[in-house]
Enzyme design. Structure first.
Site, PDB file in Angstrom:
ATOM      1  N   PRO A   2       0.834  -1.198   0.000  1.00 18.24           N
ATOM      2  CA  PRO A   2       0.000   0.000   0.000  1.00 18.24           C
ATOM      3  C   PRO A   2       0.875   1.256   0.000  1.00 18.24           C
ATOM      4  CG  PRO A   2      -0.675  -1.529   1.733  1.00 18.24           C
ATOM      5  CD  PRO A   2       0.618  -2.036   1.180  1.00 18.24           C
ATOM      6  N   GLU A   3       0.478   2.239  -0.807  1.00 20.31           N
ATOM      7  CA  GLU A   3       1.225   3.496  -0.886  1.00 20.31           C
ATOM      8  C   GLU A   3       0.453   4.591  -0.144  1.00 20.31           C
ATOM      9  OE1 GLU A   3       2.559   4.270  -4.937  1.00 20.31           O
ATOM     10  OE2 GLU A   3       2.546   2.139  -5.387  1.00 20.31           O
ATOM     11  N   LYS A  58       4.014   5.834   4.358  1.00 18.57           N
ATOM     12  CA  LYS A  58       3.127   4.679   4.197  1.00 18.57           C
ATOM     13  C   LYS A  58       2.782   4.038   5.542  1.00 18.57           C
ATOM     14  CE  LYS A  58       5.617   3.552  -0.079  1.00 18.57           C
ATOM     15  NZ  LYS A  58       6.493   2.554  -0.734  1.00 18.57           N
ATOM     16  N   ARG A 124       2.578 -12.715   4.713  1.00 19.61           N
ATOM     17  CA  ARG A 124       4.024 -12.915   4.578  1.00 19.61           C
ATOM     18  C   ARG A 124       4.832 -12.442   5.780  1.00 19.61           C
ATOM     19  NH1 ARG A 124       5.871 -11.431  -1.382  1.00 19.61           N
ATOM     20  NH2 ARG A 124       7.800 -12.284  -0.571  1.00 19.61           N
ATOM     21  N   ARG A 167      20.436  14.072  -5.969  1.00 19.29           N
ATOM     22  CA  ARG A 167      20.456  12.772  -6.636  1.00 19.29           C
ATOM     23  C   ARG A 167      20.597  12.934  -8.141  1.00 19.29           C
ATOM     24  NH1 ARG A 167      17.949   8.639  -3.936  1.00 19.29           N
ATOM     25  NH2 ARG A 167      18.620   7.512  -5.776  1.00 19.29           N
ATOM     26  N   ARG A 277      12.301  -2.384 -10.959  1.00 18.80           N
ATOM     27  CA  ARG A 277      10.855  -2.521 -10.822  1.00 18.80           C
ATOM     28  C   ARG A 277      10.180  -2.498 -12.170  1.00 18.80           C
ATOM     29  NH1 ARG A 277       9.179  -0.852  -5.705  1.00 18.80           N
ATOM     30  NH2 ARG A 277       7.218  -1.865  -6.280  1.00 18.80           N
TER      31      ARG A 277
END
Ligand SMILES: [Zn+2]
Length: 294
Positions: A2-3, A58, A124, A167, A277
């Site tokens: 979930p974001e 999150k 999990r 970055r 991803r």
């Protein structure tokens, strides 16, 4: 996982359902899901009432009147299911949302004084619920390096641009996924934001013009806001805190739409790998910057 919009949806739904309620019992079957001492549980959880619920990135924060907070990270497969006069589930999409609980995925059960219950299910077992003094929540490792909230007032374009500067040589997609740069964005909303801003996810930060950065900044906020409005997104049978299906994925423009047409230009959407991803793009709308372009 979930974001931000999904956890925000959980927050809003739970706020309506459990604020003001007293927790009278807690059980758990997997210590790593609930790594708290018996003394803390007795002293600061049991017989405490929920003051309010917040979110950071999150992560969900259930603040108690004992001045402790339940910090909940759903990770990959965590979900919260409330069963009382009404029922709702939120988080990882699975049938546990609607089937009988507890079941084999149930890790923690909170019982409130009206005998209504909140189940933390996690197939999990990566997720966890930690009881932490509210005054110390800000300084736990998870939050120490966490970037700003993208929807907060203080997250201005200047601040966003300044964070990107650190970055410069990274791909923009990996930067969006980095929680130390911005909090709460994962794979879905990174892909959707980059599509909206017409930016190729492999573009290096140094290749983005100021105008492009501005478009991306606006896109992130627009995408997250519309996802929250759509009650969070999810796969298959995600249900938000009021038992309705999250509907954002139905309106996603590129995410999990490989092979379908781009809603902007009608070219076919493809799936590539960026930052390890699965990444969904329209090769026509989201051109790679030419070498040397600034
Ligand atoms: Zn397109």
């Amino acid at each position: 996982m979930p974001e931000l919009p999904e956890v925000e949806t959980v927050k809003r739904g739970l706020t309506k359902l459990i604020v003001g309620k007293k927790i009278i019992d807690v059980t758990f079957d997997w210590p790593k899901s609930f790594p708290n001492t018996e003394a803390d549980v007795k002293g600061f959880l049991l017989n405490s009432s929920v003051n309010n619920i917040a979110r950071r990135g999150k992560v969900l924060l259930i603040k108690l009147d004992s001045l402790y907070t339940l910090v909940i990270h759903l990770k990959m497969t965590g979900q919260l299911v409330y069963v009382g006069d009404e029922r709702f589930g939120a988080g990882h999409p699975s049938d546990n949302m609607i089937t009988k609980l507890p079941d084999k995925s149930t890790r923690v059960i909170f019982t409130f004084s009206e005998k209504d219950r909140l189940f933390f299910n996690d197939q999990r077992k990566f997720g966890w619920v930690r009881l932490i003094p509210t005054s110390q929540v800000k300084s736990i490792d998870l939050f120490k390096k966490l970037g700003p909230e993208p929807l907060s007032k203080i997250f201005t374009f200047e601040r966003f641009s300044e964070r990107l500067e650190h970055r410069k040589n990274s791909s923009i997609k990996s930067v969006l996924l980095d929680q130390t740069v911005i909090a709460g964005i994962g794979n879905i909303y990174a892909d959707e934001s980059l599509w909206l801003a017409k930016i190729h996810p492999e573009s290096k930060v140094s290749e983005l013009t100021n105008a492009k950065r501005k478009l991306l900044y606006l896109a992130i906020r627009e995408i997250l806001n519309s996802a929250i409005k759509a009650k969070g997104s999810t796969d298959r049978n995600y249900r938000d805190a009021e038992g309705r299906r999250g509907s954002y994925l139905k309106t996603a423009k590129v995410f999990r739409r490989e092979g379908l047409n781009c809603p902007r230009c009608s070219h076919s959407i493809s799936k590539i790998k960026v930052a390890g991803r699965g990444t969904h793009i329209c090769n026509f709308c989201q051109r790679k910057p030419k070498k040397g372009m600034k």
